[in-house]
Motif scaffolding. Sequence first.
Motif, PDB file in Angstrom:
ATOM      1  N   VAL A 158     -14.833 -21.931  34.187  1.00  0.00           N
ATOM      2  CA  VAL A 158     -14.056 -22.761  35.087  1.00  0.00           C
ATOM      3  C   VAL A 158     -13.131 -23.623  34.243  1.00  0.00           C
ATOM      4  CG1 VAL A 158     -14.195 -24.626  36.773  1.00  0.00           C
ATOM      5  CG2 VAL A 158     -15.901 -22.815  36.797  1.00  0.00           C
ATOM      6  N   THR A 159     -11.879 -23.735  34.666  1.00  0.00           N
ATOM      7  CA  THR A 159     -10.932 -24.642  34.021  1.00  0.00           C
ATOM      8  C   THR A 159     -10.850 -25.886  34.882  1.00  0.00           C
ATOM      9  OG1 THR A 159      -9.686 -22.775  33.144  1.00  0.00           O
ATOM     10  CG2 THR A 159      -8.558 -24.900  33.207  1.00  0.00           C
ATOM     11  N   GLU A 160     -11.106 -27.057  34.285  1.00  0.00           N
ATOM     12  CA  GLU A 160     -11.223 -28.282  35.071  1.00  0.00           C
ATOM     13  C   GLU A 160     -10.695 -29.476  34.283  1.00  0.00           C
ATOM     14  OE1 GLU A 160     -11.304 -30.471  37.866  1.00  0.00           O
ATOM     15  OE2 GLU A 160     -12.142 -28.550  38.423  1.00  0.00           O
ATOM     16  N   ASP A 203     -27.247 -21.642  27.711  1.00  0.00           N
ATOM     17  CA  ASP A 203     -26.161 -21.420  26.760  1.00  0.00           C
ATOM     18  C   ASP A 203     -24.831 -21.719  27.437  1.00  0.00           C
ATOM     19  OD1 ASP A 203     -24.674 -20.657  24.577  1.00  0.00           O
ATOM     20  OD2 ASP A 203     -24.818 -18.522  25.014  1.00  0.00           O
ATOM     21  N   ARG A 204     -24.331 -22.928  27.243  1.00  0.00           N
ATOM     22  CA  ARG A 204     -23.067 -23.337  27.848  1.00  0.00           C
ATOM     23  C   ARG A 204     -22.048 -23.581  26.743  1.00  0.00           C
ATOM     24  NH1 ARG A 204     -26.047 -22.296  31.810  1.00  0.00           N
ATOM     25  NH2 ARG A 204     -26.004 -23.441  33.732  1.00  0.00           N
ATOM     26  N   ARG A 205     -20.783 -23.289  27.031  1.00  0.00           N
ATOM     27  CA  ARG A 205     -19.719 -23.512  26.065  1.00  0.00           C
ATOM     28  C   ARG A 205     -18.634 -24.369  26.684  1.00  0.00           C
ATOM     29  NH1 ARG A 205     -18.287 -17.563  24.192  1.00  0.00           N
ATOM     30  NH2 ARG A 205     -19.728 -16.881  25.777  1.00  0.00           N
ATOM     31  N   VAL A 206     -18.054 -25.242  25.856  1.00  0.00           N
ATOM     32  CA  VAL A 206     -16.936 -26.070  26.278  1.00  0.00           C
ATOM     33  C   VAL A 206     -15.771 -25.723  25.360  1.00  0.00           C
ATOM     34  CG1 VAL A 206     -16.084 -28.406  26.627  1.00  0.00           C
ATOM     35  CG2 VAL A 206     -18.498 -27.899  27.041  1.00  0.00           C
ATOM     36  N   LEU A 207     -14.656 -25.299  25.966  1.00  0.00           N
ATOM     37  CA  LEU A 207     -13.481 -24.873  25.224  1.00  0.00           C
ATOM     38  C   LEU A 207     -12.290 -25.756  25.569  1.00  0.00           C
ATOM     39  CD1 LEU A 207     -13.810 -21.071  26.081  1.00  0.00           C
ATOM     40  CD2 LEU A 207     -14.732 -22.241  24.073  1.00  0.00           C
ATOM     41  N   SER A 208     -11.324 -25.830  24.662  1.00  0.00           N
ATOM     42  CA  SER A 208     -10.102 -26.587  24.955  1.00  0.00           C
ATOM     43  C   SER A 208      -9.178 -25.738  25.819  1.00  0.00           C
ATOM     44  CB  SER A 208      -9.410 -27.015  23.664  1.00  0.00           C
ATOM     45  OG  SER A 208      -8.974 -25.880  22.953  1.00  0.00           O
ATOM     46  N   PHE A 209      -8.202 -26.381  26.463  1.00  0.00           N
ATOM     47  CA  PHE A 209      -7.296 -25.701  27.390  1.00  0.00           C
ATOM     48  C   PHE A 209      -6.635 -24.462  26.794  1.00  0.00           C
ATOM     49  CE2 PHE A 209      -5.888 -28.886  30.887  1.00  0.00           C
ATOM     50  CZ  PHE A 209      -6.952 -28.505  31.654  1.00  0.00           C
ATOM     51  N   GLY A 210      -6.302 -24.489  25.536  1.00  0.00           N
ATOM     52  CA  GLY A 210      -5.584 -23.373  24.933  1.00  0.00           C
ATOM     53  C   GLY A 210      -6.439 -22.164  24.612  1.00  0.00           C
ATOM     54  N   ALA A 211      -7.730 -22.268  24.781  1.00  0.00           N
ATOM     55  CA  ALA A 211      -8.636 -21.183  24.396  1.00  0.00           C
ATOM     56  C   ALA A 211      -8.529 -19.999  25.355  1.00  0.00           C
ATOM     57  CB  ALA A 211     -10.073 -21.697  24.371  1.00  0.00           C
ATOM     58  N   ALA A 212      -8.699 -18.818  24.791  1.00  0.00           N
ATOM     59  CA  ALA A 212      -8.684 -17.600  25.596  1.00  0.00           C
ATOM     60  C   ALA A 212     -10.016 -17.429  26.317  1.00  0.00           C
ATOM     61  CB  ALA A 212      -8.433 -16.399  24.689  1.00  0.00           C
ATOM     62  N   VAL A 213     -10.007 -16.605  27.336  1.00  0.00           N
ATOM     63  CA  VAL A 213     -11.242 -16.297  28.070  1.00  0.00           C
ATOM     64  C   VAL A 213     -12.110 -15.440  27.159  1.00  0.00           C
ATOM     65  CG1 VAL A 213     -12.230 -15.188  30.099  1.00  0.00           C
ATOM     66  CG2 VAL A 213     -10.019 -16.343  30.268  1.00  0.00           C
ATOM     67  N   ARG A 259     -13.361 -24.793  30.403  1.00  0.00           N
ATOM     68  CA  ARG A 259     -12.128 -25.002  29.649  1.00  0.00           C
ATOM     69  C   ARG A 259     -11.553 -26.319  30.143  1.00  0.00           C
ATOM     70  NH1 ARG A 259      -8.328 -19.915  29.322  1.00  0.00           N
ATOM     71  NH2 ARG A 259      -8.465 -20.162  31.567  1.00  0.00           N
ATOM     72  N   VAL A 260     -11.427 -27.286  29.234  1.00  0.00           N
ATOM     73  CA  VAL A 260     -11.027 -28.645  29.598  1.00  0.00           C
ATOM     74  C   VAL A 260      -9.993 -29.180  28.612  1.00  0.00           C
ATOM     75  CG1 VAL A 260     -13.278 -29.141  30.648  1.00  0.00           C
ATOM     76  CG2 VAL A 260     -12.892 -29.707  28.254  1.00  0.00           C
ATOM     77  N   GLU A 289     -14.785 -12.747  25.780  1.00  0.00           N
ATOM     78  CA  GLU A 289     -15.098 -11.397  26.249  1.00  0.00           C
ATOM     79  C   GLU A 289     -16.355 -11.409  27.118  1.00  0.00           C
ATOM     80  OE1 GLU A 289     -16.250  -7.098  24.345  1.00  0.00           O
ATOM     81  OE2 GLU A 289     -14.967  -8.439  23.190  1.00  0.00           O
ATOM     82  N   GLY A 290     -16.301 -10.711  28.231  1.00  0.00           N
ATOM     83  CA  GLY A 290     -17.443 -10.600  29.121  1.00  0.00           C
ATOM     84  C   GLY A 290     -17.609 -11.750  30.087  1.00  0.00           C
ATOM     85  N   VAL A 291     -16.684 -12.721  30.054  1.00  0.00           N
ATOM     86  CA  VAL A 291     -16.766 -13.899  30.920  1.00  0.00           C
ATOM     87  C   VAL A 291     -15.765 -13.756  32.063  1.00  0.00           C
ATOM     88  CG1 VAL A 291     -16.421 -16.402  31.016  1.00  0.00           C
ATOM     89  CG2 VAL A 291     -17.537 -15.384  29.034  1.00  0.00           C
ATOM     90  N   VAL A 292     -16.186 -14.082  33.277  1.00  0.00           N
ATOM     91  CA  VAL A 292     -15.313 -14.041  34.445  1.00  0.00           C
ATOM     92  C   VAL A 292     -14.619 -15.387  34.581  1.00  0.00           C
ATOM     93  CG1 VAL A 292     -15.243 -13.792  36.954  1.00  0.00           C
ATOM     94  CG2 VAL A 292     -16.835 -12.420  35.608  1.00  0.00           C
ATOM     95  N   ASP A 293     -13.295 -15.373  34.676  1.00  0.00           N
ATOM     96  CA  ASP A 293     -12.515 -16.598  34.821  1.00  0.00           C
ATOM     97  C   ASP A 293     -12.374 -16.939  36.296  1.00  0.00           C
ATOM     98  OD1 ASP A 293     -10.804 -18.738  34.642  1.00  0.00           O
ATOM     99  OD2 ASP A 293      -9.189 -17.653  33.638  1.00  0.00           O
ATOM    100  N   ALA A 294     -13.010 -18.031  36.727  1.00  0.00           N
ATOM    101  CA  ALA A 294     -12.928 -18.462  38.126  1.00  0.00           C
ATOM    102  C   ALA A 294     -11.653 -19.241  38.400  1.00  0.00           C
ATOM    103  CB  ALA A 294     -14.139 -19.313  38.488  1.00  0.00           C
ATOM    104  N   GLY A 295     -10.898 -19.563  37.361  1.00  0.00           N
ATOM    105  CA  GLY A 295      -9.639 -20.276  37.533  1.00  0.00           C
ATOM    106  C   GLY A 295      -9.803 -21.781  37.494  1.00  0.00           C
ATOM    107  N   THR A 296      -8.752 -22.463  37.963  1.00  0.00           N
ATOM    108  CA  THR A 296      -8.727 -23.920  37.957  1.00  0.00           C
ATOM    109  C   THR A 296      -9.243 -24.452  39.282  1.00  0.00           C
ATOM    110  OG1 THR A 296      -6.822 -23.868  36.488  1.00  0.00           O
ATOM    111  CG2 THR A 296      -7.233 -25.938  37.631  1.00  0.00           C
TER     112      THR A 296
END
Length: 96
Positions: free
Chosen positions: A43-45, A5-15, A63-64, A17-24
């Motif tokens: 991961v933001t990349e 279960d993978r998700r791809v979000l646009s840059f403006g999307a919020a983190v 987040r891309v 719930e329950g997901v750890v943000d590893a940053g850019t």
Amino acid sequence: MELHDRRVLSFGAAVPEGVVDAGTSPGAGEVEALVAAGKPVMVTETTTAAVAVYAWLGASVFRVPDALVGEVRQVVEMVLAIRGLREPAVSRRGLA
């Protein structure tokens, strides 16, 4: 979140719930440690090559830039197929 279960979000999307943000562009070791902790990792990349590495390491949310969303989905699906977590989109035999 299941491994497949993978998700791809646009840059403006919020983190989510329950997901750890590893940053850019985090280090590979950092992503591995966060994945090992058992929570979904985001991961933001900005490059598809880096997304492939992070997907292989177990990151599950990406987040891309909007222009890369479609390409990144394909990259993530490819990594999942290579790892045997999903069926390939197309199977061809290499026989002439």
